[in-house]
Design a protein around this motif. Structure first.
Motif, PDB file in Angstrom:
ATOM      1  N   ARG A 280      -6.375 -10.395  -1.518  1.00 33.77           N
ATOM      2  CA  ARG A 280      -6.860 -10.213  -2.889  1.00 33.77           C
ATOM      3  C   ARG A 280      -5.951  -9.280  -3.688  1.00 33.77           C
ATOM      4  N   TYR A 281      -5.029  -8.581  -2.994  1.00 29.73           N
ATOM      5  CA  TYR A 281      -4.175  -7.597  -3.663  1.00 29.73           C
ATOM      6  C   TYR A 281      -2.701  -7.987  -3.540  1.00 29.73           C
ATOM      7  N   PRO A 282      -1.859  -7.521  -4.483  1.00 28.05           N
ATOM      8  CA  PRO A 282      -0.417  -7.773  -4.365  1.00 28.05           C
ATOM      9  C   PRO A 282       0.146  -7.139  -3.099  1.00 28.05           C
ATOM     10  N   LEU A 283       1.360  -7.541  -2.757  1.00 25.27           N
ATOM     11  CA  LEU A 283       2.012  -7.061  -1.553  1.00 25.27           C
ATOM     12  C   LEU A 283       2.173  -5.541  -1.601  1.00 25.27           C
ATOM     13  N   MET A 284       1.902  -4.870  -0.498  1.00 26.33           N
ATOM     14  CA  MET A 284       2.098  -3.424  -0.396  1.00 26.33           C
ATOM     15  C   MET A 284       2.883  -3.117   0.868  1.00 26.33           C
ATOM     16  N   TYR A 285       3.910  -2.263   0.723  1.00 29.03           N
ATOM     17  CA  TYR A 285       4.613  -1.736   1.885  1.00 29.03           C
ATOM     18  C   TYR A 285       4.054  -0.344   2.134  1.00 29.03           C
ATOM     19  N   ALA A 332       6.033 -14.345  -3.441  1.00 27.67           N
ATOM     20  CA  ALA A 332       7.239 -14.647  -4.222  1.00 27.67           C
ATOM     21  C   ALA A 332       7.493 -13.596  -5.298  1.00 27.67           C
ATOM     22  N   GLY A 333       6.428 -13.091  -5.925  1.00 27.02           N
ATOM     23  CA  GLY A 333       6.575 -12.118  -7.001  1.00 27.02           C
ATOM     24  C   GLY A 333       5.801 -10.848  -6.710  1.00 27.02           C
ATOM     25  N   ARG A 334       6.119  -9.779  -7.428  1.00 28.82           N
ATOM     26  CA  ARG A 334       5.493  -8.482  -7.165  1.00 28.82           C
ATOM     27  C   ARG A 334       3.997  -8.490  -7.452  1.00 28.82           C
ATOM     28  N   ARG A 335       3.555  -9.340  -8.387  1.00 24.13           N
ATOM     29  CA  ARG A 335       2.138  -9.384  -8.732  1.00 24.13           C
ATOM     30  C   ARG A 335       1.388 -10.514  -8.043  1.00 24.13           C
ATOM     31  N   ASP A 336       2.101 -11.326  -7.269  1.00 30.16           N
ATOM     32  CA  ASP A 336       1.460 -12.454  -6.604  1.00 30.16           C
ATOM     33  C   ASP A 336       0.648 -11.989  -5.394  1.00 30.16           C
ATOM     34  N   SER A 337      -0.453 -12.675  -5.139  1.00 31.79           N
ATOM     35  CA  SER A 337      -1.233 -12.405  -3.927  1.00 31.79           C
ATOM     36  C   SER A 337      -0.521 -13.031  -2.737  1.00 31.79           C
ATOM     37  N   PRO A 338      -0.257 -12.276  -1.694  1.00 30.31           N
ATOM     38  CA  PRO A 338       0.516 -12.814  -0.573  1.00 30.31           C
ATOM     39  C   PRO A 338      -0.312 -13.687   0.364  1.00 30.31           C
ATOM     40  N   THR A 339       0.384 -14.589   1.016  1.00 26.44           N
ATOM     41  CA  THR A 339      -0.195 -15.339   2.126  1.00 26.44           C
ATOM     42  C   THR A 339      -0.034 -14.494   3.383  1.00 26.44           C
ATOM     43  N   VAL A 340      -1.131 -14.334   4.114  1.00 24.10           N
ATOM     44  CA  VAL A 340      -1.145 -13.400   5.242  1.00 24.10           C
ATOM     45  C   VAL A 340      -1.438 -14.145   6.537  1.00 24.10           C
ATOM     46  N   HIS A 341      -0.539 -14.004   7.514  1.00 19.13           N
ATOM     47  CA  HIS A 341      -0.741 -14.499   8.876  1.00 19.13           C
ATOM     48  C   HIS A 341      -1.028 -13.303   9.770  1.00 19.13           C
ATOM     49  N   GLN A 342      -2.051 -13.408  10.623  1.00 18.52           N
ATOM     50  CA  GLN A 342      -2.397 -12.305  11.508  1.00 18.52           C
ATOM     51  C   GLN A 342      -2.715 -12.830  12.905  1.00 18.52           C
ATOM     52  N   GLY A 343      -2.419 -11.991  13.916  1.00 20.29           N
ATOM     53  CA  GLY A 343      -2.729 -12.346  15.292  1.00 20.29           C
ATOM     54  C   GLY A 343      -2.970 -11.105  16.124  1.00 20.29           C
ATOM     55  N   GLY A 344      -3.434 -11.323  17.358  1.00 19.64           N
ATOM     56  CA  GLY A 344      -3.696 -10.200  18.250  1.00 19.64           C
ATOM     57  C   GLY A 344      -5.117  -9.700  18.134  1.00 19.64           C
ATOM     58  N   PRO A 345      -5.448  -8.640  18.858  1.00 19.71           N
ATOM     59  CA  PRO A 345      -6.839  -8.170  18.932  1.00 19.71           C
ATOM     60  C   PRO A 345      -7.373  -7.554  17.642  1.00 19.71           C
ATOM     61  N   ARG A 346      -6.498  -7.058  16.743  1.00 19.81           N
ATOM     62  CA  ARG A 346      -6.985  -6.446  15.500  1.00 19.81           C
ATOM     63  C   ARG A 346      -6.323  -7.124  14.301  1.00 19.81           C
ATOM     64  N   ARG A 347      -7.074  -7.283  13.233  1.00 20.74           N
ATOM     65  CA  ARG A 347      -6.545  -7.869  12.009  1.00 20.74           C
ATOM     66  C   ARG A 347      -6.028  -6.721  11.131  1.00 20.74           C
ATOM     67  N   GLU A 351      -7.589  -4.566   7.765  1.00 19.93           N
ATOM     68  CA  GLU A 351      -7.837  -3.117   7.752  1.00 19.93           C
ATOM     69  C   GLU A 351      -7.217  -2.488   6.517  1.00 19.93           C
ATOM     70  N   LEU A 352      -6.003  -2.913   6.177  1.00 20.92           N
ATOM     71  CA  LEU A 352      -5.327  -2.394   4.991  1.00 20.92           C
ATOM     72  C   LEU A 352      -6.087  -2.771   3.726  1.00 20.92           C
ATOM     73  N   ASP A 353      -6.522  -4.011   3.618  1.00 16.90           N
ATOM     74  CA  ASP A 353      -7.248  -4.449   2.418  1.00 16.90           C
ATOM     75  C   ASP A 353      -8.581  -3.725   2.258  1.00 16.90           C
ATOM     76  N   ARG A 354      -9.231  -3.376   3.378  1.00 21.97           N
ATOM     77  CA  ARG A 354     -10.473  -2.615   3.282  1.00 21.97           C
ATOM     78  C   ARG A 354     -10.217  -1.236   2.667  1.00 21.97           C
ATOM     79  N   ILE A 355      -9.117  -0.621   3.059  1.00 22.74           N
ATOM     80  CA  ILE A 355      -8.769   0.688   2.500  1.00 22.74           C
ATOM     81  C   ILE A 355      -8.437   0.559   1.019  1.00 22.74           C
ATOM     82  N   ARG A 356      -7.730  -0.497   0.639  1.00 20.94           N
ATOM     83  CA  ARG A 356      -7.373  -0.691  -0.770  1.00 20.94           C
ATOM     84  C   ARG A 356      -8.616  -0.964  -1.619  1.00 20.94           C
TER      85      ARG A 356
END
Length: 392
Positions: A280-285, A332-347, A351-356
């Motif tokens: 739901r949020y733009p890309l964050m490093y 693709a852009g700084r304001r675009d919502s990213p496509t997110v791939h996740q794997g392993g025991p924790r998403r 977790e990052l989006d919950r904090i945001r």
């Protein structure tokens, strides 16, 4: 070097709020160049790669004067190679193994830590050594017999002892792992300009009753200020100023949990996720923040963050964790919502989006100004607004 006194006075004027401050004269009269005769800077080679470049003060006195009397951090050691020992044209290892492992911290940040400690004329200090410049400032402020300075690196202690003597100071210097047993004695202030994973129990034992510790927590921007309590623990708060220091080492170099190309890194770059969503949020490093980064590190410690920008401008952020969790977010852009791939025991991205979301709803994160309660064994609990997190 000629005219260093005028340069030191300019540095003092730029870093100390008032000339009548007790820290003005120490900065104005301490020859910082003496503690950093050689250092490393970042440069770009002919292939467009970022590499370390050696700078030698004696062969470029203009750069020596400019850089050592600027309010900036100067890297003095990369990997296991100290700038003092490098040959002309020699460069340290590249990639993740070529990380900075010692430096001369920017003076304003040293003073921020010292001010937070509320150093008095009678305070007995335990400091971290590094180049020795911060120790020299403390000696210029107090009787040098009140100052003990430590480092895990025998060469750094040897070099600092020699350079401090040239500056007219002879404090107690010891080789030791800051997170383990400390030099025998009792200290009114323990001030660490390296980050620790948790508050060492040895600090609490070494602090005098009512003594104060000031440190940063590794992989966060958190500065902790805490006073020793009667039960042998400490009580304090997260300081309003964020800061980042190199993490404490236990040997010649850091233990690298994530080598340059582990199997998990290959998975994170190329695999389809067990979960594929749109954020739901733009890309964050995350390392570019301090409050989000610090909160995430407390909730899910040990995440390795990486990023890449493609030739077409598409950005990808990666998160990896030693338990096998990973996330890859691409936009693709700084304001675009990213496509997110996740794997392993924790998403990890969830977790990052919950904090945001927390930040958007409340306007800040509870880590800001949080109360810190430290048990005698070093276990630290952060709490604010009904939220708490414990660091062991």
């Amino acid at each position: 070097m000629k005219d260093w006194e005028a340069a030191a006075q300019r540095l003092a004027a730029g870093t100390v709020i008032r000339p009548e401050s007790r820290w003005y004269q120490p900065v104005a009269t301490t020859p910082r160049h003496l503690f950093v005769p050689r250092w490393w800077t970042r440069a770009t080679n002919g292939d467009g790669e970022e590499v370390w470049q050696l700078r030698d003060g004696a062969s470029d006195t203009e750069a020596w004067m400019r850089d050592t009397y600027a309010d900036t951090t100067l890297v003095t050691r990369v990997g296991t190679l100290h700038a003092d020992h490098a040959e002309a044209g020699q460069t340290p290892a590249r990639g993740r193994t070529g990380r900075s492992t010692s430096s001369s911290t920017l003076p304003a940040l040293i003073l921020t830590m010292y001010r937070a400690a509320w150093i008095t004329d009678t305070s007995r200090l335990l400091l971290t050594c590094g180049s020795g410049y911060g120790t020299a400032l403390a000696c210029a402020r107090l009787d040098e017999k009140q100052v003990t300075s430590v480092d895990v690196d025998p060469y750094l202690v040897h070099a600092a002892r020699k350079r401090l003597a040239e500056a007219g100071h002879h404090p107690r210097l010891e080789v030791c792992d800051l997170t383990g047993d400390l030099p025998e004695g009792t200290y009114d202030r323990i001030i660490s300009t390296v980050a620790v994973p948790a508050v060492p129990a040895s600090w609490l034992k070494a602090l005098a009753p009512g003594g104060r510790l000031v440190t940063t927590i590794a992989d966060t921007g958190l500065v902790i200020v805490a006073d020793k309590t009667s039960d042998g623990g400490a009580l304090g708060h997260v300081a309003p100023e964020a800061a980042g220091f190199m993490a404490a080492r236990h040997g010649d170099d850091y233990d690298d949990t994530f080598p340059e190309n582990p199997p998990l890194w290959q998975t994170a770059q190329h695999a389809e996720g067990e979960s594929i969503t749109t954020s739901r949020y733009p890309l964050m490093y995350v390392p570019d923040t301090w409050d989000v980064r610090s909160t995430l590190e407390l909730i899910v410690p040990g995440i390795d963050h990486r990023q890449h920008t493609a030739d077409d401008g598409t950005r990808t952020v990666y998160m990896l964790r030693a338990d096998g969790s990973w996330a890859r977010a691409t936009a693709a852009g700084r304001r675009d919502s990213p496509t997110v791939h996740q794997g392993g025991p924790r998403r990890l991205w969830d977790e990052l989006d919950r904090i945001r979301t927390w930040l958007v709803v409340d306007g800040d994160l509870p880590i800001r100004g949080a109360k810190v309660t430290i048990a005698p064994d070093g276990t630290a609990t952060f709490s604010r607004k009904g939220w708490s997190s414990t660091l062991t």
